[in-house]
Structure formats: structure tokens, C-alpha cells
Scaffold this motif. Structure first.
Motif, PDB file in Angstrom:
ATOM      1  N   LEU A 195      -4.497  10.254  -0.255  1.00 32.08           N
ATOM      2  CA  LEU A 195      -4.794   9.129  -1.138  1.00 32.08           C
ATOM      3  C   LEU A 195      -4.148   7.867  -0.575  1.00 32.08           C
ATOM      4  O   LEU A 195      -2.993   7.882  -0.161  1.00 32.08           O
ATOM      5  CB  LEU A 195      -4.243   9.410  -2.544  1.00 32.08           C
ATOM      6  CG  LEU A 195      -4.621   8.431  -3.645  1.00 32.08           C
ATOM      7  CD1 LEU A 195      -6.106   8.540  -3.975  1.00 32.08           C
ATOM      8  CD2 LEU A 195      -3.779   8.688  -4.897  1.00 32.08           C
ATOM      9  N   LEU A 240      -6.509   9.254 -12.162  1.00 35.72           N
ATOM     10  CA  LEU A 240      -5.606   8.792 -11.103  1.00 35.72           C
ATOM     11  C   LEU A 240      -4.507   9.817 -10.841  1.00 35.72           C
ATOM     12  O   LEU A 240      -4.171  10.107  -9.685  1.00 35.72           O
ATOM     13  CB  LEU A 240      -4.987   7.446 -11.482  1.00 35.72           C
ATOM     14  CG  LEU A 240      -3.988   6.854 -10.492  1.00 35.72           C
ATOM     15  CD1 LEU A 240      -4.642   6.589  -9.137  1.00 35.72           C
ATOM     16  CD2 LEU A 240      -3.372   5.562 -11.050  1.00 35.72           C
ATOM     17  N   SER A 279       0.846  -1.192   0.000  1.00 28.98           N
ATOM     18  CA  SER A 279       0.000   0.000   0.000  1.00 28.98           C
ATOM     19  C   SER A 279       0.880   1.241   0.000  1.00 28.98           C
ATOM     20  O   SER A 279       2.037   1.206   0.427  1.00 28.98           O
ATOM     21  CB  SER A 279      -0.926   0.020   1.223  1.00 28.98           C
ATOM     22  OG  SER A 279      -0.172   0.114   2.417  1.00 28.98           O
ATOM     23  N   CYS A 287      -3.387   4.066  -1.856  1.00 28.42           N
ATOM     24  CA  CYS A 287      -3.354   3.182  -3.022  1.00 28.42           C
ATOM     25  C   CYS A 287      -3.029   1.752  -2.575  1.00 28.42           C
ATOM     26  O   CYS A 287      -2.095   1.545  -1.796  1.00 28.42           O
ATOM     27  CB  CYS A 287      -2.290   3.627  -4.022  1.00 28.42           C
ATOM     28  SG  CYS A 287      -2.475   5.320  -4.621  1.00 28.42           S
ATOM     29  N   THR A 341      -7.686   2.645  -5.367  1.00 33.37           N
ATOM     30  CA  THR A 341      -7.551   3.752  -4.424  1.00 33.37           C
ATOM     31  C   THR A 341      -8.804   3.930  -3.579  1.00 33.37           C
ATOM     32  O   THR A 341      -9.883   3.413  -3.910  1.00 33.37           O
ATOM     33  CB  THR A 341      -7.270   5.076  -5.161  1.00 33.37           C
ATOM     34  OG1 THR A 341      -8.482   5.507  -5.812  1.00 33.37           O
ATOM     35  CG2 THR A 341      -6.176   4.927  -6.198  1.00 33.37           C
ATOM     36  N   ASN A 342      -8.645   4.686  -2.501  1.00 34.57           N
ATOM     37  CA  ASN A 342      -9.792   5.015  -1.648  1.00 34.57           C
ATOM     38  C   ASN A 342     -10.743   6.010  -2.314  1.00 34.57           C
ATOM     39  O   ASN A 342     -11.796   6.326  -1.774  1.00 34.57           O
ATOM     40  CB  ASN A 342      -9.315   5.570  -0.302  1.00 34.57           C
ATOM     41  CG  ASN A 342      -8.503   6.842  -0.448  1.00 34.57           C
ATOM     42  OD1 ASN A 342      -7.731   6.993  -1.401  1.00 34.57           O
ATOM     43  ND2 ASN A 342      -8.657   7.776   0.474  1.00 34.57           N
ATOM     44  N   ASP A 385      -5.981  12.671  -8.819  1.00 33.84           N
ATOM     45  CA  ASP A 385      -6.154  12.317  -7.405  1.00 33.84           C
ATOM     46  C   ASP A 385      -4.813  12.325  -6.676  1.00 33.84           C
ATOM     47  O   ASP A 385      -4.709  12.791  -5.533  1.00 33.84           O
ATOM     48  CB  ASP A 385      -6.780  10.927  -7.275  1.00 33.84           C
ATOM     49  CG  ASP A 385      -8.248  10.907  -7.664  1.00 33.84           C
ATOM     50  OD1 ASP A 385      -8.841  11.997  -7.845  1.00 33.84           O
ATOM     51  OD2 ASP A 385      -8.805   9.795  -7.791  1.00 33.84           O
TER      52      ASP A 385
END
Length: 340
Positions: free
Chosen positions: A202, A187, A90, A204, A157-158, A190
Motif C-alpha cells: 500500500l 482503508l 507518503s 498512502c 492510496t494506490n 487495505d
């Protein structure tokens, strides 16, 4: 600008360890095993027969060079029945460049903030986001594990983005392929927003799905420890526990290093190197940004007012501005000090 006695920034990109698992013939996800093996190598180092000046050592018999060199090492490979090898980590992206973690000079804090404000207006964070994301999607963070039959990398992603890149083991050698991926621009947006807006951090989730060759060797990160006796492995992996089982990983710092190989903003750059204060090229044990050239981070930081002014006038990004911004994103201690 004079660098103050206290100046530090918290890193804006925080990767986790990369955890290995594999899928067997029944599609079960299993922690990747490792083993300790004893190998008998050859005595092939120069030190066996020469001193540091390359003068021949006085040895009673050269037959000693034919003796075996036994070693215990930790070894890792894809199990025979593995159909897929997975590596997951992550990445948290935060806006930590907006304010210094520590700065005891208000004028310096304002000067750096002004630079970052103009850099943002020139879409600098968008540009850097593209560079970082390309490193992620190309699998640069896999290092030697990039060489396989096929690799697919997925970013979730969130913010509900999902970008999938297939065949990156081949595409990584081409230019501009990542921009053609569905949802690529969203992306990037973001990612860039997370670097400049604390409310838009963010997260990921990244997965590499690898089709390996039969029993292909896997290269986790090594752990550097003191060797206590002859029974201890001379090569030890970094590990984590998965369902109570120790399994090797790619360390978070090594993943971060792979993501940050974007510095090609120096004269006569042949390929990008890892972002760092002195532009270190490990393969040649050299620094490409030495203070005598004026291209190291600390020298450029003292010139940040003129670099900011150039951003105002030219309305385009400069190599110096990109390098400073990338180092602020990397974070760390920036104050001067005496090396004893």
C-alpha cells in the motif's frame, strides 16, 4: 526460544519526509521559507552560576549574568499572506514481517513465522492497522504543529481509497471518532492486507491542511550538526529542495516516531508511548520496559512459543503478542551482541 546470532527484519512502514508548502491569497502553492536570525537571549542556565553539584561558582562579578547571550538560529513561521499551510508525506506499507531479512537459525524463523500466522488469524494486523491509521489521521506526526486554528488530514492510496478527517486538532482528544469516517473500514482492510500480503503493498499519500494563526511559528525537524564557529546557526532545520528552493521538513524518522506511538500494552499505562525495545519515555528519560520486569522486547521474544500457544488457546490478542508484532513491523537488528 534462543535468539540467534543473526536476526533482523526490514521495516514494514516507510514514511517519507514531510514537506511544507503554503497557499497565498492567490491560491498559489509556495515552498515554506525560513530565515536565519540573531537573537540576544539571557544567561539563564544553572551552569552559569552553579557547578554540577549545585555549588555556587566563584565568579568575579555577578554582573556577567546580566550580559546578553547572542545566538544565530534558523526560524520558520507561516508567511503573513498564507491562507493555508500544507504538509505532505507518503507512506509505503509492505509485508516485511513474513520473512526475516537475516536469520541463521531455521527453527527460529519457523517459530516467529508460526507466531505471525496465528497473530494474523486473531486479526492482530487489523488491530495494529487501526492504531497506526488513527495516529496518521489524528496528526500525531505533526508534533507541535498540531496546535492551530484547524487541521484537515487526507489519506489517498494506490487502491483508490480516500479518507478525509476534518477538525482533527480537536477530535484527536476523543476516542473512536476515526471509525465513523467514510471508508474507514476499507482503508483499515487495505492497510492490514499490505502488512501480510507482498502482492498488496500500500502506498498512502497523506496531506495535512492547516489553518494557521497569523504568522504562526512552524516547527520542522532539527538537524544535529557540529557547531564550527560563532557564525553558524545553533539550531538548523532538516531541509529538502522544492523547485530549486531549500525548504524545511519534518524528517521521515520523526514522522515514523509519531505514527508508532501506540504502545500502551504495559502495566499501569497512562498513555501510549513509541514502540521500541525498552519502552522509552523521552519526556521522563526513563524506560518502562526494563529487562528486570521481563516486559522488554528481547525477553518476550525468547518466550514467543508460550505467547503463540496462548494465542491458540485463548483465541484473543494479548499485550505481549501486540508488542512483539509491532516491533517486528518496526524492524531492525534483533540479535544479541556485546556492548563495549
Amino acid at each position: 526460544m534462543k535468539i540467534p546470532s543473526r536476526l533482523s527484519y526490514r521495516r514494514s512502514l516507510s514514511p517519507s519526509h514531510g514537506v511544507f508548502t503554503f497557499l497565498n491569497a492567490q491560491e498559489e502553492k509556495i515552498p515554506l521559507p525560513y530565515q536565519e536570525i540573531k537573537i540576544v537571549g539571557q544567561k539563564e542556565s544553572a551552569a552559569e552560576a552553579f557547578d554540577k553539584n549545585m555549588d555556587i561558582r566563584k565568579i568575579s562579578s555577578w554582573k556577567t549574568l546580566a550580559e546578553g547571550n547572542p545566538q544565530f538560529i534558523e526560524y520558520c513561521h507561516v508567511p503573513y499572506d498564507a491562507k493555508r499551510l500544507l504538509c505532505n508525506f507518503s507512506l509505503t506499507v509492505s509485508a516485511n514481517t513474513l520473512k526475516a531479512e537475516l536469520c541463521n537459525d531455521d527453527d527460529v524463523a519457523k517459530t516467529i513465522k508460526e507466531f505471525l500466522t496465528v497473530y494474523k488469524k486473531r486479526n492482530g494486523f487489523v488491530y495494529l492497522s487501526e492504531r497506526y491509521l488513527r495516529q496518521i489521521l489524528s496528526g500525531a506526526w505533526l508534533w507541535r504543529n498540531q496546535d492551530n486554528l484547524s487541521t484537515q488530514i487526507t489519506i489517498k492510496t494506490n487502491t483508490n481509497r480516500k479518507v478525509v478527517a476534518k477538525n482533527v486538532h480537536q477530535l484527536r482528544f476523543e476516542q473512536g471518532w476515526e471509525a465513523k469516517l467514510p471508508d474507514w473500514s476499507e482503508l483499515v482492510s487495505d492497510f492490514a492486507k499490505a502488512l501480510v500480503d507482498p502482492m498488496s503493498y500500500l502506498i498512502c499519500e497523506i496531506e495535512a491542511e492547516i489553518i494557521p494563526a497569523t504568522c504562526q511559528e512552524v516547527y520542522p525537524s532539527q538537524a544535529f550538526t557540529e557547531k564550527n564557529d560563532n557564525r553558524e546557526s545553533s539550531r538548523i532545520f532538516q531541509k529538502t529542495r522544492i523547485n530549486g528552493q531549500l525548504s524545511p521538513v519534518i524528517g521521515c524518522y520523526k514522522i515514523g516516531a509519531g505514527i508508532s506511538i501506540i504502545d500502551d500494552w504495559f502495566k499501569d499505562a497512562v498513555h501510549p508511548i513509541r514502540v521500541g525495545r525498552y519502552g522509552v519515555e523521552k519526556s521522563t528519560s526513563s524506560s518502562l520496559r526494563t529487562p528486570d520486569t521481563g516486559t522488554d522486547f528481547f525477553t518476550l521474544l525468547t518466550k514467543i512459543e508460550s505467547i503463540t500457544e496462548a494465542l491458540y488457546k485463548d483465541k484473543q490478542l494479548s499485550n505481549e503478542a501486540n508488542f512483539i508484532a509491532a516491533n517486528l513491523i518496526k524492524g531492525g537488528l534483533f540479535q544479541p551482541g556485546d556492548k563495549k
